[in-house]
Design a protein around this motif. Sequence first.
Motif, PDB file in Angstrom:
ATOM      1  N   GLU A  75      32.738  28.886 -15.379  1.00  0.00           N
ATOM      2  CA  GLU A  75      33.720  28.609 -14.313  1.00  0.00           C
ATOM      3  C   GLU A  75      33.919  29.850 -13.455  1.00  0.00           C
ATOM      4  O   GLU A  75      33.999  29.766 -12.242  1.00  0.00           O
ATOM      5  CB  GLU A  75      35.072  28.204 -14.913  1.00  0.00           C
ATOM      6  N   GLU A  76      33.982  30.994 -14.124  1.00  0.00           N
ATOM      7  CA  GLU A  76      34.226  32.260 -13.432  1.00  0.00           C
ATOM      8  C   GLU A  76      33.118  32.580 -12.422  1.00  0.00           C
ATOM      9  O   GLU A  76      33.386  33.068 -11.333  1.00  0.00           O
ATOM     10  CB  GLU A  76      34.328  33.385 -14.464  1.00  0.00           C
ATOM     11  N   HIS A  77      31.865  32.295 -12.783  1.00  0.00           N
ATOM     12  CA  HIS A  77      30.738  32.639 -11.921  1.00  0.00           C
ATOM     13  C   HIS A  77      30.298  31.511 -10.988  1.00  0.00           C
ATOM     14  O   HIS A  77      29.453  31.734 -10.126  1.00  0.00           O
ATOM     15  CB  HIS A  77      29.559  33.112 -12.770  1.00  0.00           C
ATOM     16  N   PHE A  78      30.868  30.316 -11.152  1.00  0.00           N
ATOM     17  CA  PHE A  78      30.453  29.179 -10.332  1.00  0.00           C
ATOM     18  C   PHE A  78      30.608  29.443  -8.832  1.00  0.00           C
ATOM     19  O   PHE A  78      29.662  29.200  -8.069  1.00  0.00           O
ATOM     20  CB  PHE A  78      31.204  27.906 -10.750  1.00  0.00           C
ATOM     21  N   PRO A  79      31.774  29.949  -8.351  1.00  0.00           N
ATOM     22  CA  PRO A  79      31.890  30.211  -6.908  1.00  0.00           C
ATOM     23  C   PRO A  79      30.840  31.204  -6.403  1.00  0.00           C
ATOM     24  O   PRO A  79      30.312  31.049  -5.293  1.00  0.00           O
ATOM     25  CB  PRO A  79      33.298  30.786  -6.747  1.00  0.00           C
ATOM     26  N   LYS A  80      30.488  32.189  -7.222  1.00  0.00           N
ATOM     27  CA  LYS A  80      29.454  33.161  -6.842  1.00  0.00           C
ATOM     28  C   LYS A  80      28.091  32.486  -6.756  1.00  0.00           C
ATOM     29  O   LYS A  80      27.275  32.824  -5.897  1.00  0.00           O
ATOM     30  CB  LYS A  80      29.413  34.310  -7.837  1.00  0.00           C
ATOM     31  N   ALA A  81      27.822  31.552  -7.663  1.00  0.00           N
ATOM     32  CA  ALA A  81      26.553  30.830  -7.645  1.00  0.00           C
ATOM     33  C   ALA A  81      26.424  29.998  -6.375  1.00  0.00           C
ATOM     34  O   ALA A  81      25.370  29.974  -5.726  1.00  0.00           O
ATOM     35  CB  ALA A  81      26.434  29.942  -8.885  1.00  0.00           C
ATOM     36  N   VAL A  82      27.505  29.315  -5.998  1.00  0.00           N
ATOM     37  CA  VAL A  82      27.495  28.507  -4.775  1.00  0.00           C
ATOM     38  C   VAL A  82      27.323  29.416  -3.554  1.00  0.00           C
ATOM     39  O   VAL A  82      26.550  29.112  -2.645  1.00  0.00           O
ATOM     40  CB  VAL A  82      28.782  27.658  -4.659  1.00  0.00           C
ATOM     41  N   GLN A  83      28.009  30.533  -3.553  1.00  0.00           N
ATOM     42  CA  GLN A  83      27.895  31.490  -2.458  1.00  0.00           C
ATOM     43  C   GLN A  83      26.457  32.004  -2.330  1.00  0.00           C
ATOM     44  O   GLN A  83      25.926  32.115  -1.223  1.00  0.00           O
ATOM     45  CB  GLN A  83      28.851  32.661  -2.675  1.00  0.00           C
TER      46      GLN A  83
END
Length: 130
Positions: A75-83
């Motif tokens: 969950e923590e890294h999901f926004p970074k993955a999408v970015q």
Amino acid sequence: MNVQGINHITIRVSNIKSSETFYLNVLGAKIVHKGNTDIYLDVGGVWLCLIEMKDAKPMDKNQIGVDHVAFTVSEEHFPKAVQLLRERKIKITRGPIKRGGGNTVSFNDPDGNEIEFFTGSLQERMKNWQ
């Protein structure tokens, strides 16, 4: 017989060099072995083999076969993955959305093989599908 898990996944690709770049730069894969027409990668403990098939044609979405490969992302890294997908101008085919007990985003590799990043667990998904 006691199957212990997935040993490896082999994906047919049309160009080993462009696929290598994609899997290294987008999925953070590590090279285990590199041949002339194949490359073995470690992606978060999953062993992927990319094998070049110069004359292969893309699969029709209505054919029988593997639909997609999903990788767990926290969950923590999901926004970074999408970015990262957006920064690399990788077309997102679905999401990012909350679905099946987690966040999900789907996209394609250079040959159209669908890949998903998913934050949920099997237990969370089953709670949502019952």
